[in-house]
Write a protein that holds these residues in place. Sequence first.
Motif, PDB file in Angstrom:
ATOM      1  N   UNK A   3       0.817  -1.215   0.000  1.00  3.85           N
ATOM      2  CA  UNK A   3       0.000   0.000   0.000  1.00  3.85           C
ATOM      3  C   UNK A   3       0.847   1.259   0.000  1.00  3.85           C
ATOM      4  N   UNK A   4       0.242   2.345  -0.462  1.00  2.00           N
ATOM      5  CA  UNK A   4       0.913   3.642  -0.427  1.00  2.00           C
ATOM      6  C   UNK A   4       0.884   4.251   0.963  1.00  2.00           C
ATOM      7  N   UNK A   5      -0.059   3.800   1.797  1.00  2.00           N
ATOM      8  CA  UNK A   5      -0.168   4.256   3.183  1.00  2.00           C
ATOM      9  C   UNK A   5      -1.034   3.262   3.939  1.00  2.00           C
ATOM     10  N   UNK A   6      -0.889   3.250   5.259  1.00  2.00           N
ATOM     11  CA  UNK A   6      -1.702   2.391   6.122  1.00  2.00           C
ATOM     12  C   UNK A   6      -2.475   3.287   7.082  1.00  2.00           C
ATOM     13  N   UNK A   7      -3.791   3.086   7.121  1.00  3.06           N
ATOM     14  CA  UNK A   7      -4.675   3.893   7.963  1.00  3.06           C
ATOM     15  C   UNK A   7      -5.220   3.002   9.069  1.00  3.06           C
ATOM     16  N   UNK A   8      -4.797   3.287  10.293  1.00  2.44           N
ATOM     17  CA  UNK A   8      -5.169   2.474  11.439  1.00  2.44           C
ATOM     18  C   UNK A   8      -6.343   3.079  12.191  1.00  2.44           C
ATOM     19  N   UNK A   9      -7.291   2.247  12.605  1.00  2.00           N
ATOM     20  CA  UNK A   9      -8.194   2.638  13.677  1.00  2.00           C
ATOM     21  C   UNK A   9      -7.355   2.766  14.949  1.00  2.00           C
ATOM     22  N   UNK A  10      -7.910   3.354  15.993  1.00  2.00           N
ATOM     23  CA  UNK A  10      -7.140   3.563  17.221  1.00  2.00           C
ATOM     24  C   UNK A  10      -7.477   2.514  18.288  1.00  2.00           C
ATOM     25  N   UNK A 103       3.987   5.776   4.810  1.00  2.00           N
ATOM     26  CA  UNK A 103       3.360   6.616   5.834  1.00  2.00           C
ATOM     27  C   UNK A 103       2.126   5.949   6.421  1.00  2.00           C
ATOM     28  N   UNK A 104       1.739   6.419   7.581  1.00  2.00           N
ATOM     29  CA  UNK A 104       0.559   5.876   8.241  1.00  2.00           C
ATOM     30  C   UNK A 104      -0.119   6.958   9.065  1.00  2.00           C
ATOM     31  N   UNK A 105      -1.386   6.704   9.369  1.00  3.40           N
ATOM     32  CA  UNK A 105      -2.183   7.635  10.153  1.00  3.40           C
ATOM     33  C   UNK A 105      -3.100   6.834  11.065  1.00  3.40           C
ATOM     34  N   UNK A 106      -3.611   7.506  12.097  1.00  4.84           N
ATOM     35  CA  UNK A 106      -4.611   6.916  12.986  1.00  4.84           C
ATOM     36  C   UNK A 106      -5.922   7.650  12.761  1.00  4.84           C
ATOM     37  N   UNK A 129       3.383  12.363  13.663  1.00  2.80           N
ATOM     38  CA  UNK A 129       3.632  13.635  12.960  1.00  2.80           C
ATOM     39  C   UNK A 129       2.336  14.368  12.602  1.00  2.80           C
ATOM     40  N   UNK A 130       1.386  14.361  13.548  1.00  2.15           N
ATOM     41  CA  UNK A 130       0.140  15.086  13.328  1.00  2.15           C
ATOM     42  C   UNK A 130      -0.924  14.319  12.577  1.00  2.15           C
ATOM     43  N   UNK A 131      -0.629  13.111  12.144  1.00  2.00           N
ATOM     44  CA  UNK A 131      -1.600  12.352  11.356  1.00  2.00           C
ATOM     45  C   UNK A 131      -2.521  11.515  12.263  1.00  2.00           C
ATOM     46  N   UNK A 132      -3.251  12.222  13.109  1.00  2.00           N
ATOM     47  CA  UNK A 132      -4.309  11.617  13.927  1.00  2.00           C
ATOM     48  C   UNK A 132      -5.603  12.345  13.589  1.00  2.00           C
ATOM     49  N   UNK A 133      -6.603  11.581  13.194  1.00  2.00           N
ATOM     50  CA  UNK A 133      -7.829  12.189  12.679  1.00  2.00           C
ATOM     51  C   UNK A 133      -9.051  11.576  13.369  1.00  2.00           C
ATOM     52  N   UNK A 155      -2.193  12.625   3.577  1.00  2.00           N
ATOM     53  CA  UNK A 155      -0.960  11.893   3.277  1.00  2.00           C
ATOM     54  C   UNK A 155      -0.594  11.974   1.795  1.00  2.00           C
ATOM     55  N   UNK A 156      -1.445  12.647   1.014  1.00  2.00           N
ATOM     56  CA  UNK A 156      -1.216  12.839  -0.422  1.00  2.00           C
ATOM     57  C   UNK A 156      -1.127  11.510  -1.172  1.00  2.00           C
ATOM     58  N   UNK A 157      -2.054  10.608  -0.851  1.00  2.00           N
ATOM     59  CA  UNK A 157      -2.118   9.315  -1.539  1.00  2.00           C
ATOM     60  C   UNK A 157      -3.553   9.079  -1.998  1.00  2.00           C
ATOM     61  N   UNK A 158      -3.722   8.261  -3.027  1.00  2.00           N
ATOM     62  CA  UNK A 158      -5.055   7.907  -3.503  1.00  2.00           C
ATOM     63  C   UNK A 158      -5.670   6.880  -2.546  1.00  2.00           C
TER      64      UNK A 158
END
Length: 214
Positions: A3-10, A103-106, A129-133, A155-158
């Motif tokens: 993947x271009x990024x991984x988006x995690x639940x918290x 990159x990854x985010x929560x 790095x601020x990627x908590x949403x 994260x500037x990814x599709x």
Amino acid sequence: MIPSAVLFDCDGVIVDSEGPTFLMLQADFAVHGLSLTLHELETNWIGATAEDLHLRARSEGATLPDDWVADFYIRLNRRLAEGVPLIPGILPVLDVLDRAGIPYAVCSNGTLPKMQITLGQHGLLPRLNGHTYSGQALGRPKPAPDVYLHASRALAVAPETTVVIEDSPTGARAARAAGIRCLGYAPLGSHPGLVAEGATLFHRMNDLPAMIGL
């Protein structure tokens, strides 16, 4: 596909905060006339916002007061600040992503202050790095797809090139609505609710890197 990024639940994916949350819900509901087992809460009430829980509990007979949501958040954040563990294996997963430059985010249905408490006590906020949403902060919590679409843009990814890691049917439904592949973390074994929403199950966080080609 990597993947271009991984988006995690918290909750339940990064931090093991659902146990104390469900204990508080069970006690509050019982005091106000709605008796539920922890299994019922964990199976049928997971992934909802406190606002949704308030409405649903009232519809099922609980006499929760009008100010219950605000009061619950205050008490819950106080309890979580006492300490919650990380999900076993999550730090090695983040290490793998860092080494691969992915990159990854929560992305949570919880509030931003709640994430600051649970993630902050483990030193994860600088790493993110601020990627908590928060879906609540966006005004469109899961199962709406907004929080995952918002994180993808940040994260500037599709979205369709990312992957979501979820433990609730509500979150998996949000991922499906966003057009994002979902891997469902089910540490206790089978999870028909996640499967019904199109998630591919896995049972140990250590297995995640191989599932995304790393």
